[in-house]
Design an enzyme around this catalytic site. Structure first.
Site, short mmCIF file in Angstrom:
data_model
loop_
_atom_site.label_atom_id
_atom_site.label_comp_id
_atom_site.label_asym_id
_atom_site.label_seq_id
_atom_site.Cartn_x
_atom_site.Cartn_y
_atom_site.Cartn_z
N ALA A 1 3.56 -2.54 11.35
CA ALA A 1 1.91 -2.00 10.54
C ALA A 1 1.36 -2.36 12.05
CB ALA A 1 1.73 -3.48 10.47
N ARG A 2 1.17 -3.25 12.62
CA ARG A 2 0.37 -3.24 14.39
C ARG A 2 1.31 -5.01 14.77
NH1 ARG A 2 -1.18 0.49 14.08
NH2 ARG A 2 -2.93 1.31 14.11
N HIS B 1 6.12 3.15 19.06
CA HIS B 1 5.12 2.58 17.94
C HIS B 1 5.54 4.36 18.20
CE1 HIS B 1 0.97 1.82 17.28
NE2 HIS B 1 1.48 2.10 16.05
N ILE C 1 2.33 2.78 2.99
CA ILE C 1 3.42 2.85 2.60
C ILE C 1 4.66 1.76 2.55
CG2 ILE C 1 4.59 2.41 5.01
CD1 ILE C 1 1.55 3.16 6.77
N GLY D 1 0.82 -1.25 0.10
CA GLY D 1 0.00 0.15 -0.39
C GLY D 1 1.08 1.51 -0.19
N GLU E 1 0.46 -4.12 23.63
CA GLU E 1 1.04 -2.47 23.41
C GLU E 1 0.14 -2.34 24.79
OE1 GLU E 1 2.02 -0.96 19.70
OE2 GLU E 1 1.06 0.90 20.42
N ARG F 1 -2.69 -8.39 -1.08
CA ARG F 1 -4.44 -9.20 -0.88
C ARG F 1 -4.54 -8.58 -2.67
NH1 ARG F 1 -8.86 -7.57 2.34
NH2 ARG F 1 -8.23 -5.75 2.28
N GLY G 1 6.14 5.40 14.59
CA GLY G 1 5.79 5.35 12.74
C GLY G 1 5.13 7.43 12.59
C1 DGY Z 1 -1.29 4.34 12.44
O1 DGY Z 1 -1.90 5.87 11.76
O2 DGY Z 1 -2.32 4.03 12.13
C2 DGY Z 1 -0.18 4.31 13.21
O3 DGY Z 1 -0.20 3.35 13.88
C3 DGY Z 1 -0.28 5.51 14.60
O4 DGY Z 1 -0.11 6.50 13.66
#
Ligand code: DGY
Length: 273
Positions: A189-190, A237, A109, A107, A219, A129, A239
Site C-alpha cells: 500500500a504505502r 515499489h 486491490i 477496496g 522511500e 473503514r 506493484g
Molecule cells: C499507486 O498507484 O498508488 C502505486 O503505488 C504506484 O503505482
C-alpha cells in the site's frame, strides 16, 4: 501530470499560479497531494484507480510466496555459491492452504488479493473503514473483524488501505505485538502505514515470522534493520510495474487532464471525502 514522488500542496499550487486547472496523478494513491489545498483553488484532482488492481494484487501474492517459501533466501544461497543439497528438512517454509489472510482495506486491490488467496486455499478475514460492497463477503467467504481481532487471528496480514492521518503507523509496535509469532506482514500500500523501525524490532524479537514489502516509509530508503534479513522479501515499489499497467495508468491520467481542459468531468476524479 505527476507521480507519487511529487509533493503537490498549497506552495505547489501557488507556484503554478492561477492557470493551474488540473492535477492528475499517475497512481491510485494520492497521499502526496493536499487535495483541499487544490480544490479550494478550483483545481481538479484526479487519480488512476482500477487499471492497476490486478498488477498490484499479483505482486502481493508474489511477495507472499517469496517470504513464506523463502524464495529470495534460496536464490541468494545459490548465487553465493554456498554448497547445498536436497535434504528432507532443508529450507522448509510455510504453506498457505488453510491459513487465514487478514486484509486491511477491502477496496478493489484488497478484493483482488482475496480472490487470488482463495485460489491458494486461504480463508479471508478483513477490516476497513467502509462495509464491503454487497455480495463481497459471500463471494470471498470473507468475515469482517475489527483490526485488533484480525491481527490476532491472521496468519498473513496484507495492507491495502490508503495512507491517511488515520492509517499512518497503523501497524506499530502494539499492532505487531498483537500478531501471531508465526504470522507474516505484507505491505503493497504505502510505506508509512507501517512503523518500519518497530517492524525491524519485531522481526528481531521474533514477534512475527516475516514480512513482504513493496513500499517503504522513507522511500527509496529501506530501514537498515530490514535489509539484511532473510525473513523479509523486498521489492522496489513494483506493484503496478508492468508495461500494460503503466500504459493504462498514464493514458487514464492523460484522459483526466484532457477532460478538465475541455470543461468536462474527468473519468476518475479523487473521491470527495
Ligand atoms: C499507486 O498507484 O498508488 C502505486 O503505488 C504506484 O503505482
Amino acid at each position: 501530470m505527476v507521480t507519487l514522488k511529487e509533493r503537490v500542496d498549497a506552495a505547489f499550487a501557488d507556484a503554478a499560479g492561477p492557470g493551474l486547472r488540473a492535477v492528475a496523478t499517475v497512481a491510485v494513491g494520492y497521499d502526496n497531494i493536499d487535495v483541499p489545498a487544490l480544490t479550494s483553488r478550483g483545481v481538479v484532482v484526479a487519480h488512476t484507480p482500477g487499471v492497476l488492481t490486478d498488477a498490484t494484487a499479483d505482486i502481493t501474492l508474489g511477495l507472499l510466496l517469496s517470504v513464506t517459501r523463502r524464495l529470495g533466501e534460496g536464490e541468494r544461497l545459490l548465487r553465493s555459491g554456498t554448497p547445498w543439497s536436497f535434504e528432507l528438512d532443508f529450507m522448509l517454509g510455510t504453506g498457505l492452504t488453510g491459513r487465514t489472510l487478514g486484509i486491511v482495506g477491502l477496496g478493489q486491490i484488497g478484493r483482488a488479493v482475496a480472490r487470488r488467496a482463495r485460489a491458494f486455499g486461504m480463508e479471508i478475514v478483513y477490516t476497513g473503514r467502509r462495509p464491503a460492497p454487497a455480495g463481497t463477503e459471500e463471494e470471498l467467504a470473507a468475515a469482517y473483524l475489527p483490526l485488533p481481532e484480525l491481527l490476532a487471528r491472521a496468519d498473513v496480514v496484507s495492507l491495502h488501505c490508503p495512507l491517511t492521518a488515520d492509517t499512518h503507523h497503523l501497524i506499530d509496535a502494539d499492532a505487531l505485538a498483537t500478531m501471531k509469532p508465526t504470522a507474516f506482514l505484507l505491505n503493497t500500500a504505502r510505506g508509512p502505514v507501517v512503523d518500519e523501525a518497530a517492524l525491524a524490532d519485531a522481526l528481531d524479537a521474533g514477534t512475527i515470522a516475516g514480512a513482504g514489502l513493496d513500499v517503504f516509509e522513507h522511500e527509496p530508503e529501506v530501514h537498515p534493520g530490514l535489509l539484511g534479513r532473510d525473513d523479509v522479501a523486498l521489492a522496489p515499489h513494483l506493484g503496478s510495474a508492468t508495461v500494460a499497467t503503466r500504459t493504462a495508468m498514464a493514458t487514464l491520467a492523460a484522459r483526466n487532464v484532457v477532460a478538465v481542459l475541455r470543461g468536462e468531468r474527468p473519468p476518475t476524479p479523487v473521491p470527495a471525502d
